[in-house]
Design a protein around this motif. Structure first.
Motif, PDB file in Angstrom:
ATOM      1  N   GLY A   1       7.929  44.469 -21.850  1.00 41.89           N
ATOM      2  CA  GLY A   1       7.237  45.174 -23.075  1.00 41.89           C
ATOM      3  C   GLY A   1       6.603  46.736 -22.530  1.00 41.89           C
ATOM      4  O   GLY A   1       7.139  47.189 -21.615  1.00 41.89           O
ATOM      5  N   ILE A   2       5.656  47.131 -23.083  1.00 45.00           N
ATOM      6  CA  ILE A   2       4.908  48.393 -22.816  1.00 45.00           C
ATOM      7  C   ILE A   2       4.255  48.296 -21.302  1.00 45.00           C
ATOM      8  O   ILE A   2       4.075  49.350 -20.803  1.00 45.00           O
ATOM      9  N   SER A   3       4.147  47.087 -21.162  1.00 44.92           N
ATOM     10  CA  SER A   3       3.782  46.905 -19.443  1.00 44.92           C
ATOM     11  C   SER A   3       4.635  47.523 -18.666  1.00 44.92           C
ATOM     12  O   SER A   3       4.315  48.009 -17.604  1.00 44.92           O
ATOM     13  N   ILE A   4       5.897  47.648 -18.888  1.00 44.59           N
ATOM     14  CA  ILE A   4       7.001  48.150 -18.027  1.00 44.59           C
ATOM     15  C   ILE A   4       6.590  49.851 -17.942  1.00 44.59           C
ATOM     16  O   ILE A   4       6.434  50.343 -16.874  1.00 44.59           O
ATOM     17  N   ASP A   5       6.330  50.442 -19.120  1.00 47.78           N
ATOM     18  CA  ASP A   5       5.706  51.678 -19.023  1.00 47.78           C
ATOM     19  C   ASP A   5       4.321  51.994 -18.126  1.00 47.78           C
ATOM     20  O   ASP A   5       4.284  52.862 -17.507  1.00 47.78           O
ATOM     21  N   VAL A   6       3.275  50.954 -18.604  1.00 48.59           N
ATOM     22  CA  VAL A   6       2.396  50.975 -17.892  1.00 48.59           C
ATOM     23  C   VAL A   6       2.170  51.129 -16.413  1.00 48.59           C
ATOM     24  O   VAL A   6       1.750  51.830 -15.718  1.00 48.59           O
ATOM     25  N   PHE A   7       2.977  50.005 -15.835  1.00 50.37           N
ATOM     26  CA  PHE A   7       3.274  49.764 -14.572  1.00 50.37           C
ATOM     27  C   PHE A   7       4.089  50.848 -13.718  1.00 50.37           C
ATOM     28  O   PHE A   7       3.774  51.198 -12.784  1.00 50.37           O
ATOM     29  N   THR A   8       4.909  51.323 -14.625  1.00 45.55           N
ATOM     30  CA  THR A   8       5.580  52.520 -14.197  1.00 45.55           C
ATOM     31  C   THR A   8       4.722  53.709 -14.040  1.00 45.55           C
ATOM     32  O   THR A   8       4.903  54.582 -12.946  1.00 45.55           O
ATOM     33  N   GLY A   9       3.752  54.007 -14.875  1.00 39.09           N
ATOM     34  CA  GLY A   9       2.887  54.998 -14.861  1.00 39.09           C
ATOM     35  C   GLY A   9       1.838  54.827 -13.726  1.00 39.09           C
ATOM     36  O   GLY A   9       1.382  55.669 -13.311  1.00 39.09           O
ATOM     37  N   LEU A  10       1.725  53.439 -13.254  1.00 34.41           N
ATOM     38  CA  LEU A  10       0.633  53.165 -12.231  1.00 34.41           C
ATOM     39  C   LEU A  10       1.614  53.440 -10.834  1.00 34.41           C
ATOM     40  O   LEU A  10       0.938  53.192  -9.721  1.00 34.41           O
ATOM     41  N   GLY A  11       2.828  53.722 -10.885  1.00 35.00           N
ATOM     42  CA  GLY A  11       3.514  54.046  -9.589  1.00 35.00           C
ATOM     43  C   GLY A  11       4.508  52.726  -9.268  1.00 35.00           C
ATOM     44  O   GLY A  11       5.354  53.131  -8.247  1.00 35.00           O
ATOM     45  N   ALA A  12       4.436  51.719 -10.004  1.00 37.19           N
ATOM     46  CA  ALA A  12       5.429  50.693  -9.630  1.00 37.19           C
ATOM     47  C   ALA A  12       7.049  50.990  -9.957  1.00 37.19           C
ATOM     48  O   ALA A  12       7.209  51.629 -10.885  1.00 37.19           O
ATOM     49  N   ALA A  13       7.816  50.334  -9.394  1.00 35.27           N
ATOM     50  CA  ALA A  13       9.066  50.324  -9.763  1.00 35.27           C
ATOM     51  C   ALA A  13       9.359  48.853 -10.409  1.00 35.27           C
ATOM     52  O   ALA A  13       9.489  47.855  -9.890  1.00 35.27           O
TER      53      ALA A  13
END
Length: 380
Positions: free
Chosen positions: A190-202
Motif C-alpha cells: 500500500g502507501i506504506s511502500i511510499d512511506v518506507f521508500t521515503g524513509l530510505g528503505a528498498a
C-alpha cells in the motif's frame, strides 16, 4: 325453513373446504417457488495461506453465511494460490473466474493509489474500528464503490473486521532512529511502500506466504505482515528474534469481502440481507477471536520462541507521519478521487477522534495499577 338451513350449511361447508384447499395448495407450493433452483454454490479464494488465522477468518465468514441461509447459499473458500496469486484476487472476481474472495483493500493498490486509504497510514488518529465507522456512516462505502467503478472493477465490496495496530516489523537488530531504516530491503504494501521508500528503505511488496522464505534467503532484510498469530504461524520467529511493536504505517485496516457483481446482483433480496448481517456478525466475532488468539501467541513468542519485542521509538513514529503527509499531498494533487477520499476521512476523523480523546479514559493508568511492577491484581 329447516331445508333452507341445511342448504346454507352445505354451501358454507363447500366454501370453507374450497378455501382450505386453496390455502393448502399455497402452503405446499410456496417452498417449491423459493427453492426451485436448489442451493446456490460459490467458489471463493482468500489471499492468505491455509495455515494463517486470516484464512480461518475467511472460513468463519463463509460458515456464517452458509448457516444463516440454511444451506441455500454454499460458499467454498480456497487458500491463496489455489486459483490465482494473492494479488490477482480483484481481477479474478471481477472477471468471474471466482465468485468472490477475502482479502484487504490495500492489496489492490497497484490499480488505484486511493485504495490504500482503507488501510495504510496513521488513520488521522482513528483506530480501525473508527475507520470502519467512517466507511459505513461517513461516506466511505459510497466512495469505495465510486473508486471501483472508476477502474472498471465488476465487484461488490463489503468491509469488516477492524485490525489492531500492526508492528513496525521484524528485524535483525532493533532500530532506534529513522536513519536505521535507510538501505534496508523491506517488505510492506500500500502507501506504506511510499512511506518506507521515503524513509530510505528498498521496498518489495511480497504476498504474505512469501515473506518468511525471502527473509530466510536474504532477499529482504526486514519485513512487516500483521499480527502475533499470523506472524508466528507463518514462521517469522524462525528467521528473526527481533520484532518492533507499534507503527503508523498500518494503524487502521480491515478485511474485505468481494463478490462478483453479476453473481451478487442475481441473489434474492433476502439472501443479500443475510450476507449483509453476516458481515457485521463476522466483524464482531473476528475482533473477539483476534484478542484471544493474538494475546496468546504474543505471550508464547516471548516464552517459547524467545522473541524480543521492542517499542518503536517516537522519533521513527513522528518521521513516519511527516513522510506520509508528503506522500498523500502529492497523490491528492495528482488524483482528484484520492483527494476527495482524503478530505472525507479527515473531516470524519477530526470529529470522531476529538470525541474519543475527550471522552474515553486512558487505559494505561489502569493497566499499571493492576499489572505493573506494583500491580494489585494479584491481591484481589
Amino acid at each position: 325453513m329447516k331445508r333452507r338451513t341445511q342448504i346454507e350449511g352445505r354451501t358454507s361447508r363447500r366454501k370453507f373446504l374450497g378455501g382450505a384447499a386453496m390455502a393448502g395448495v399455497a402452503m405446499v407450493a410456496a417452498p417449491k417457488v423459493v427453492r426451485a433452483q436448489g442451493p446456490i454454490s460459490m467458489r471463493w479464494q482468500s489471499t492468505w495461506p491455509s495455515k494463517d488465522i486470516f484464512h480461518e477468518f475467511a472460513l468463519d465468514f463463509a460458515k456464517k453465511v452458509n448457516d444463516m441461509t440454511g444451506g441455500d447459499l454454499k460458499i467454498e473458500v480456497l487458500p491463496a494460490g489455489a486459483v490465482v496469486p494473492a494479488f490477482g484476487l480483484l481481477d479474478a472476481v471481477s472477471q468471474g473466474t471466482l465468485d468472490g474472495g477475502h482479502g484487504v483493500v490495500v492489496y489492490h493498490y497497484g490499480k488505484q493509489a486511493a485504495l490504500a486509504l482503507w488501510g495504510s497510514g496513521p488513520g488521522f488518529a482513528m483506530d480501525a474500528n473508527m475507520l470502519l465507522a467512517w466507511h459505513k456512516y461517513g461516506g466511505g462505502k459510497e466512495l469505495l464503490a465510486k473508486l471501483y467503478e472508476s477502474i472498471g472493477a465488476n465487484v461488490v465490496s463489503l468491509l469488516y473486521g477492524p485490525m489492531p495496530t500492526q508492528p513496525l516489523g521484524w528485524f535483525k537488530k532493533p532500530v532506534a532512529k529513522p536513519e536505521d531504516l535507510q538501505g534496508l530491503k523491506f517488505r510492506t504494501v500500500g502507501i506504506s511502500i511510499d512511506v518506507f521508500t521515503g524513509l530510505g528503505a528498498a521496498v518489495n511488496a511480497l504476498p504474505g506466504g512469501e515473506i518468511v522464505a525471502a527473509l530466510d534467503r536474504g532477499l529482504i532484510d526486514a519485513a512487516e505482515f500483521n499480527n502475533a498469530s499470523s506472524d508466528r504461524v507463518l514462521g517469522f520467529p524462525d528467521v528473526s528474534k527481533i520484532c518492533m511493536l507499534q507503527s503508523y504505517h498500518q494503524n487502521a485496516e480491515q478485511f474485505e469481502v468481494l463478490f462478483n457483481k453479476q453473481r451478487y446482483d442475481g441473489l434474492p433480496e433476502q439472501m443479500k440481507a443475510v450476507i449483509t448481517n453476516a458481515v457485521e456478525a463476522a466483524s464482531a466475532d473476528m475482533s473477539w477471536k483476534a484478542i484471544d488468539r493474538y494475546s496468546r501467541d504474543y505471550l508464547e513468542m516471548q516464552t517459547v520462541d524467545k522473541v524480543k519485542f521492542y517499542k518503536t521509538p517516537e522519533a521513527i513514529l513522528k518521521k513516519q507521519m511527516e513522510v506520509y503527509d508528503e506522500v498523500v499531498k502529492k497523490k491528492a494533487a495528482e488524483n482528484p478521487l484520492f483527494k476527495e477520499i482524503l478530505e472525507s476521512q479527515i473531516a470524519f476523523a477530526e470529529r470522531a477522534t476529538r470525541w474519543e480523546q475527550d471522552t474515553v479514559v486512558g487505559r494505561r493508568l489502569a493497566f499499571d495499577h493492576y499489572f505493573g511492577q506494583e500491580g494489585v491484581a494479584k491481591d484481589l
